[in-house]
Enzyme design. Structure first.
Site, PDB file in Angstrom:
ATOM      1  N   HIS A  57      58.428-149.846 -41.368  1.00  0.00           N
ATOM      2  CA  HIS A  57      58.913-151.097 -41.142  1.00  0.00           C
ATOM      3  C   HIS A  57      58.535-151.312 -39.441  1.00  0.00           C
ATOM      4  O   HIS A  57      59.772-151.965 -39.333  1.00  0.00           O
ATOM      5  CB  HIS A  57      60.582-151.540 -41.907  1.00  0.00           C
ATOM      6  CG  HIS A  57      60.854-150.978 -43.061  1.00  0.00           C
ATOM      7  ND1 HIS A  57      61.520-150.529 -43.864  1.00  0.00           N
ATOM      8  CD2 HIS A  57      59.668-151.366 -43.967  1.00  0.00           C
ATOM      9  CE1 HIS A  57      61.547-151.047 -44.904  1.00  0.00           C
ATOM     10  NE2 HIS A  57      60.521-151.286 -45.289  1.00  0.00           N
ATOM     11  N   SER A 108     108.538-125.214 -32.412  1.00  0.00           N
ATOM     12  CA  SER A 108     108.788-124.793 -33.808  1.00  0.00           C
ATOM     13  C   SER A 108     110.028-124.989 -34.213  1.00  0.00           C
ATOM     14  O   SER A 108     111.417-125.413 -34.060  1.00  0.00           O
ATOM     15  CB  SER A 108     108.727-123.345 -33.410  1.00  0.00           C
ATOM     16  OG  SER A 108     109.293-122.409 -34.208  1.00  0.00           O
TER      17      SER A 108
END
Length: 412
Positions: free
Chosen positions: A160, A217
């Site tokens: 192409h 935490s």
């Protein structure tokens, strides 16, 4: 059953067919034990020559003795030493010293294991490419001759007309490999950086930015997890694996193209750039808000400095007329005793007190304070940073200064 000899013993072990059947003699030697340990000895010789030129007490006789024994390696002795010492470099130091009694006191003087290990690895890699590149050049030359010979021969093909000089229906999928290899390498570097930040955060020496109301935490209120660095590491691992996709795609392109590449490429190319974009943005946020705790660093240095100073102590003792290997053994014993106090009793590092109490080290007792000066351990690091910034980093950033929101100053 009879004890097998050395040759029979080798036949009883697995050997890679890559070496035993297929590899060239030159490449097999390049990665051989003889090349490796012979290079170690040459590096020790270069070290001694350099140290002599800098004024250390090393004689021509010692240099000549090392030169005469570069390839005289007793591998059986080295294996026995390593089994006893559990240290490959020191095993070969002792083996080299055995055949160089005059130079024994200065072999490996002032060096670490990485001096021989890493430099040898780099030499072997360089020599490996020096073996590969001529072969690659020959292959390219043969293919070029073939292409030239048959350039006018009509064949069926599908193109192409892409931008590349020579192409099939699509651009070469090797381009995707190159692109994702760069991004995977970026991922590896960022993973390393953020892993180091996480380790330093664990030691409380450095922390990434932590918002005022951020929770580290749900169970432990005190925790300040380096969550940005953790995220970078997690995503970087994904980024590093994506390069496998274009590698496999490029390897199975039939003639000029197969259509099984499109779905894979839609995923891996986009995800690689998206992931790289995310971790770079996160790392920018980290780098702009890193916090350093000098007092914590100072406390850890005081605890570890006596161990770090052992090589300086060895160097000073050799300068005062001592034997490097004898001094190493003395320091090793005292260090283990001091380490036991730290590990088993929870006490402070008392290595220097032990050195002061040992008459063997009396020639340098008056120099211990200067040998323990932390600034003497940084070497050329400040100058190397300045040079690296000036010659590598700043010039690389210059094309992007308009997009970085400010002028880039060159380090002096």
């Amino acid at each position: 059953m009879a004890t097998p000899g050395a040759e029979e013993d080798m036949l009883a072990r697995y050997r890679s067919p890559l070496v035993s059947r297929y590899a060239s003699a030159e490449m097999a030697f390049n990665f051989s034990e003889r090349k490796k340990f012979g290079t170690w000895r040459r590096l020790w010789l270069y070290l001694a020559q350099a140290e002599k030129s800098l004024g250390l007490p090393i004689t021509d006789e010692q240099i000549q003795e090392m030169e005469a024994n570069l390839d005289n390696i007793d591998f059986k002795m080295a294996a026995e030493e390593e089994k006893k010492l559990r240290h490959d470099v020191m095993a070969h130091v002792h083996t080299f010293a055995h055949c160089c009694p005059k130079a024994a006191a200065i072999i490996h003087l002032g060096a670490t294991s990485c001096y021989v290990g890493d430099n040898t690895d780099l030499i072997v890699l360089r020599d490996g490419f020096n073996l590969l590149l001529p072969k690659l050049a020959r292959v390219i030359s043969r293919l070029a001759n073939f292409a030239e010979k048959y350039a006018d021969l009509p064949t069926l093909g599908f193109t192409h007309y892409q931008a590349y000089i020579v192409t099939g229906q699509t651009y070469s999928r090797k381009v995707d490999i190159e692109v994702l290899s760069v991004l995977a390498s970026l991922g590896a570097s960022i993973h390393k950086i953020c892993t180091d930040i996480r380790l330093l955060a664990n030691l409380k020496e450095i922390e990434e930015p932590f918002e005022k109301e951020q929770i580290g935490s749900s169970a432990m209120p005190y925790k300040r997890n380096p969550m940005r660095s953790e995220r970078c590491c997690s995503l970087a691992r994904h980024l590093m694996t994506l390069v496998l996709d274009p590698l496999q795609t490029a390897s199975v392109q039939w003639f000029e193209r197969t259509l099984d590449d499109s779905a894979n490429r839609r995923v891996c190319l986009a995800e690689a750039f998206l992931t790289a974009d995310i971790i770079l943005s996160t790392l920018q946020n980290i780098s702009e808000g890193l916090v350093v705790y000098p007092k914590v660093i100072e406390r850890r240095i005081r605890q570890e400095l006596p161990f770090m100073a052992t090589e300086n102590i060895i160097m000073a003792m050799v300068k005062a007329g001592g034997n490097r290997q004898d001094c190493h053994e003395k320091i090793r014993v005292l260090s283990q005793q001091a380490a036991a106090v730290v590990k088993q009793e929870g006490g402070d590092n008392d290595l220097i007190t032990r050195v002061h109490a040992d008459p063997y080290f009396s020639p340098i007792h008056g120099h211990l304070e200067s040998l323990l000066d932390p600034s003497s351990f940084t070497g050329r690091a400040p100058q190397q940073v300045a040079k690296f910034l000036k010659e590598e980093v700043r010039p690389a950033l210059m094309p992007y200064q308009s997009k970085m929101g400010g002028k880039i100053e060159l380090a002096l």
